[in-house]
Design an enzyme around this catalytic site. Sequence first.
Site, PDB file in Angstrom:
ATOM      1  N   ASN A 420       0.830  -1.207   0.000  1.00 56.08           N
ATOM      2  CA  ASN A 420       0.000   0.000   0.000  1.00 56.08           C
ATOM      3  C   ASN A 420       0.860   1.250   0.000  1.00 56.08           C
ATOM      4  OD1 ASN A 420      -2.288  -1.580   0.419  1.00 56.08           O
ATOM      5  ND2 ASN A 420      -2.072  -1.478   2.633  1.00 56.08           N
ATOM      6  N   TRP A 463      -6.993  -1.200   4.404  1.00 54.26           N
ATOM      7  CA  TRP A 463      -6.990  -2.291   5.372  1.00 54.26           C
ATOM      8  C   TRP A 463      -5.604  -2.917   5.517  1.00 54.26           C
ATOM      9  CZ3 TRP A 463     -10.451  -1.570   1.387  1.00 54.26           C
ATOM     10  CH2 TRP A 463     -11.741  -1.162   1.752  1.00 54.26           C
ATOM     11  N   ASP A 464      -4.604  -2.329   4.887  1.00 55.43           N
ATOM     12  CA  ASP A 464      -3.254  -2.904   4.879  1.00 55.43           C
ATOM     13  C   ASP A 464      -3.268  -4.306   4.280  1.00 55.43           C
ATOM     14  OD1 ASP A 464      -0.530  -2.885   5.217  1.00 55.43           O
ATOM     15  OD2 ASP A 464      -0.574  -3.472   7.313  1.00 55.43           O
ATOM     16  N   TYR A 465      -4.132  -4.517   3.294  1.00 56.59           N
ATOM     17  CA  TYR A 465      -4.179  -5.789   2.582  1.00 56.59           C
ATOM     18  C   TYR A 465      -3.183  -5.759   1.411  1.00 56.59           C
ATOM     19  CZ  TYR A 465      -8.410  -7.229   5.100  1.00 56.59           C
ATOM     20  OH  TYR A 465      -9.317  -7.609   6.071  1.00 56.59           O
ATOM     21  N   ASN A 585      -4.709  -7.629   9.001  1.00 56.71           N
ATOM     22  CA  ASN A 585      -3.604  -7.487   8.050  1.00 56.71           C
ATOM     23  C   ASN A 585      -2.549  -8.567   8.207  1.00 56.71           C
ATOM     24  OD1 ASN A 585      -2.402  -6.666  10.417  1.00 56.71           O
ATOM     25  ND2 ASN A 585      -1.952  -4.590   9.718  1.00 56.71           N
TER      26      ASN A 585
END
Length: 798
Positions: A420, A463-465, A585
């Site tokens: 991200n 979402w820090d995905y 995450n």
Amino acid sequence: MATENEAASIGGIRKFFLRLFGLALLAIGLALAVGGVKLAWLGGSPYYVVIGVILAISGVLALLGRVAGLHLYLAAFAITFVWSLWEAGFDAWALIPRLVGPFILLAIALLIMPARLKSGSESRRGPLAIAALACLAILVVGVPLSARGPAVGALPPVQQDAAYFADSTKPAAQDWPSWGGGGGQRFSDLKQITPQNVSQLKPAWVYHTGDIAKNYGNELTPLKIGDTIYGCSSIHAAFALDAATGKQKWRFDPKSPAEYSPPNSACRGVAYFHNPQATSGAACENRIIWGSWDAKIFAVDAANGEPCQDFGQGGHIDLTQGLGEIVPTMVSVTSAPTIVHGVVVTSQQIRDGERRQAPSGVVRGWDAVTGELKWAWDMNQPDIAKLPPEGETYSKGSPNVWSTAVGDENLGLVYLPVANPAGDYMSGGRTEAERTYGSSVTAVDVETGKPRWVHQFVKNDVWDYDVPAQPSLVEFPTANGKVPALIQTTKMGDIFVLDRRTGDLLSKVEDAPAPQGGVEPEERAKTQQRSLYNSTLPADLTESKMWGMSPIDQMLCRIQFREADYHGLFTPPSGTKPYIMAPGNNGGSDWGSLSVDVRRGVIVANYNIFTSYMKLVPRAEDDAMGVYPIGDPRSKMPRPGFNRPAGDQPYGVSPNQGWQMPTGLLCTQPPYGGIRAIDLATGKTLWDHPFGTAERNGPFGVPSHLPFQIGTPNNGGAVTTASGLIFVAATTDDHIRAIDLASGDTLWQDDLPAGGQSAPITYEQDGKQYVVIMAGGHHSMLTPAGDELVAYALQDGK
């Protein structure tokens, strides 16, 4: 109402314990009743109010010395037992917080209860004891039964002529030549160790690196080239070992300043490069290239560990050039570089959660011989070919590539798992390029550094995905024949198959409606792409999925659940109350990546189900607590709670990863991790089981020693072999396992001297197959620290 004879039969000692028991029931009942009122007011289960009132009345009666209090508790237990089965079924792990505590109280009640209620009447203890034992049997028998998922498919047969790889991506065999084996597959053609003889596996040698970093977490996957093992330690010192004995050949310490050690100071691996232009036997004809925690890339001679003087400045290059001011621990290199066409492709790990205007995630390509910068890919400044103009920097806060890439020598492409933009949990102010390339796999031309194609998995990710795993290169069967493909897994647990030439999808997906709202409602995408090929993502959370060690903390978790925003996957971050990320995450697959048996066409995924309980903290509140980015003189360390400053934005963030309670247990019920086998051709799940025991885990950090497969969080990868075995550690129980690929059964395991949060390799030396794993532990997973590289082999090599 108890008669005088009944009271007399209790006796003095019995009356004392009855009243003590009554006090406990009253306290528990009041806690459940008060909390239950709040839960019911929030729209939750009314059970806790009802049972709390009953227990409180039972407690008052027992305090008055009346046996009726015990009888009423028996009725309360019966209600609890029926309610537990109605809500949780026969899932033993789900029943534990609902029934274990009440069962202990039941046993105490039976011990206190008089054997005869009236002179000459029959004993009432026998039937009650039998009923209690039946309740206990449900738990004892149910735990091991619930530790396995069903096998739903047959293992595909071994294929030779029509295997799932090409000449350019042949699987590893005698050697382990690159971080992910051949083509990032984490598969070996070796088959000396088999399901039939794996039980005879014994330690062959152990190598001690001699160092353990303060922020330990050595996630090493070593290489094996010729007769030598190459790896790096937790302080990023490179070493070479004899592959047969583990004896050290050389060691090179980059002497990185200790203050630059980041929270996860892992050295996941090194890269090997053969210079085809060098004279045979010349210095640095073959070289080992890797990164350090102060963001330098080193190159040493693979034969003796001496710095390659022709590489950069006396054997190293500095990745901080063009990044601007660097605060210690903010920029590091934890993953192995990827080398394609003689170009060393690197990005850098940028410390999470500190500030939006963090150093750039620019990706660069360096000549593997000279260390010359060949190109730079700054997605926000694509016109920068190499270094930014004097006095300027690469774009601040752009997505980095902290995990490991993979390359295709034939296509001349390197496939980047892109993270991200900095400031993970808010998206306002992101550039169009960051919205395009963030949370994607991007193919870059290794000669020019220009993107060839991109496939994004999460739109405008807050979402820090980010994409954590190395892609795996395979030949994927289609109606028109096999296609060069890559398989990419994600933190959501979704698995995708892409044509690696074009980025086109080869697996089915859907655009699913996504929740709206949050602090930036205008930023949220209406839909998000979901994989229909395979996903390890469990069903959405419900209140009944809350957990704990007792009914009280389970109730508290239910209250937290009801107090938070939760609308399933992609719940928008909320600024008014907590919100739930499920998975968090650390969910799905992480840097350990998939293992792909390219002979049978089977994917092995070990994965996490690891919910996070999140809260955005207004800037003023964080400032008042001294939660400022590292390097700011106002920053108070250690920081309170879980807070991260997320500087340059209106909110900081408090991410309770795992949703931990004060007891150390998690608010959601097990499993927290699993391992799954998937048919590559169809995406069908072949089997899926919880992965990892709670032997080393328990409330308040006290090990439970329970050998049952609860399914623990796991960090690390697996390797599969042509004989049909999976070798994997990764779990918090500090075991390495050999698992039968056909069934998921564990055929062999050994206790590691420390946490095995790494990925094993297997290779052959002098006719003997070895399995090697790094036992370095991991501070954030609370596994023991160590410095041992452990090798296993059959005693007689057969």
